[in-house]
Enzyme design. Sequence first.
Site, PDB file in Angstrom:
ATOM      1  CE  LYS A  20     -29.009   0.012  -8.587  1.00 10.12           C
ATOM      2  NZ  LYS A  20     -29.050  -1.094  -7.727  1.00 10.12           N
ATOM      3  CG  ASN A  21     -28.910  -4.361 -11.558  1.00  9.25           C
ATOM      4  OD1 ASN A  21     -28.290  -3.641 -10.387  1.00  9.25           O
ATOM      5  ND2 ASN A  21     -29.422  -4.416 -11.680  1.00  9.25           N
ATOM      6  CG  ASP A  68     -34.700  -4.725 -11.535  1.00 12.09           C
ATOM      7  OD1 ASP A  68     -35.087  -4.920 -10.543  1.00 12.09           O
ATOM      8  OD2 ASP A  68     -33.610  -4.609 -11.536  1.00 12.09           O
ATOM      9  NE  ARG A 115     -29.446  -7.379  -1.395  1.00 10.75           N
ATOM     10  CZ  ARG A 115     -29.632  -8.053   0.153  1.00 10.75           C
ATOM     11  NH1 ARG A 115     -30.328  -7.318   1.223  1.00 10.75           N
ATOM     12  NH2 ARG A 115     -30.287  -9.066   0.109  1.00 10.75           N
ATOM     13  CG  MET A 137     -38.635 -13.741  -9.205  1.00 12.45           C
ATOM     14  SD  MET A 137     -37.194 -13.025 -10.501  1.00 12.45           S
ATOM     15  CE  MET A 137     -35.120 -12.794  -9.198  1.00 12.45           C
ATOM     16  CG  ASP A 163     -33.937  -0.605  -4.139  1.00 16.84           C
ATOM     17  OD1 ASP A 163     -34.630   0.103  -3.839  1.00 16.84           O
ATOM     18  OD2 ASP A 163     -34.504  -0.818  -5.176  1.00 16.84           O
TER      19      ASP A 163
END
Length: 438
Positions: free
Chosen positions: A22-23, A320, A97, A342, A121
């Site tokens: 996904k990223n 994540d 995002r 983070m 998110d």
Amino acid sequence: MGTFKIEGGHQLRGRIQPQGAKNEALQILCAVLLTAEEVIINNIPDIIDVNKLIALLKKLGVKVKKLDKGSYSFQADDVDLKYLESAEFKEDGKGLRGSIMIVGPLLGRFGKGYIPKPGGDKIGRRRLDTHFEGFINLGAKFRYNRDDLFYGVEAKKLKGTYMLLDEASVTGTANIVMAAVLAEGITTIYNAACEPYLQQLCKMLNRMGAKISGVGSNLLTIEGVDKLGGTEHRMLPDMIEIGSWIGLAAMTKSELTITNVSWDDLGVIPSVFRKTGINIERQGDDIHIPAHINGYEVQNYIDGSILTISDAPWPGFTPDLLSIILTVLTQARGSAVVHQKMFESRLFFVDKLIDMGAKIILCDPHRATVIGHDFKSTLKATTMTSPDIRAGVSLLIAALSAKGTSIIHNIEQIDRGYENIDERLRAIGAKIERLDGN
């Protein structure tokens, strides 16, 4: 609002193939805007966030053709820049995002890039300063409309420069790189992110004709070129999904094989899960998790002090997967501290695990101490709501391990990051049902 109904307490068995990353997809898809030539991308995950971005590219005028499952052709030879200043774009860009990463390639190729304040998110602040400070360093003028939360950057010609990023932001680095490849002169980016997905982007851009050196390090040097050409690219498997399946196997005492994981791109992920006591076997490019019938025991440090698992920029452990690790620890033998550095809201889902019977002390917004049950006390089924993608799948894993029937609402959050997750879980024996929202 969609819902999952989950009957927990069943062992699973079989093989599961991770989806495309996904990223990585959110970066790679934006890069197609850098050229008028055709770009073919393979192994694209069929998930909400990625599909929203593809729809956004179509509205920008990018020609999109589906070639096969997960394979698409993109050609940005007739980009509609007027769409960027339309009311429709201001609404479309808010819900994703990853939409921030269209700004770099648009600025680099067309001299202008705009974006509404993106959503995503609710896991804490995600600053955009790194992105825009990078663009300003390259010579762009920045403007921000506070009334409708609309950002813009413009430049007649970007010029290469030296910059030290204030944080090793993955999306920030990707955005600046995509702008700099078409800038005049040499750009040096220090404290650059170096995640595998960023490496993938740089390798793809180099195949398109960019001149990027230092790929895989935190010091990137980019020699600007006049234009880029087409290419073909294949996404890596999603490391977050791979970590999710590792956690699922351990929590449900299941024997699972995760196939084609690209071991060389997983970094410390296998070793961090091994610290929780999970037996991870390498079989070629697959991960095999044997059934942990006797549970798994957390390692302590050499001096006997309690294990702390924390996130860090690559090659550190990805934030994540901290939600997954925390959930796995609830049934471990021993205790550990999870330190989420983070994002200040990402541990707030632990109240739902506590409701299920987990022993967790939330020390502050960033740290939680987990006291494992060692399966002597199973988690209890409950009704809950998914707050974000990663917490959502963590709660799903907890529900699959719990005795009884759990309900998870707001599963759209899970669908944002995991492709057909209910079908794929049923294929390995999970009792999960998708209920339509009212």
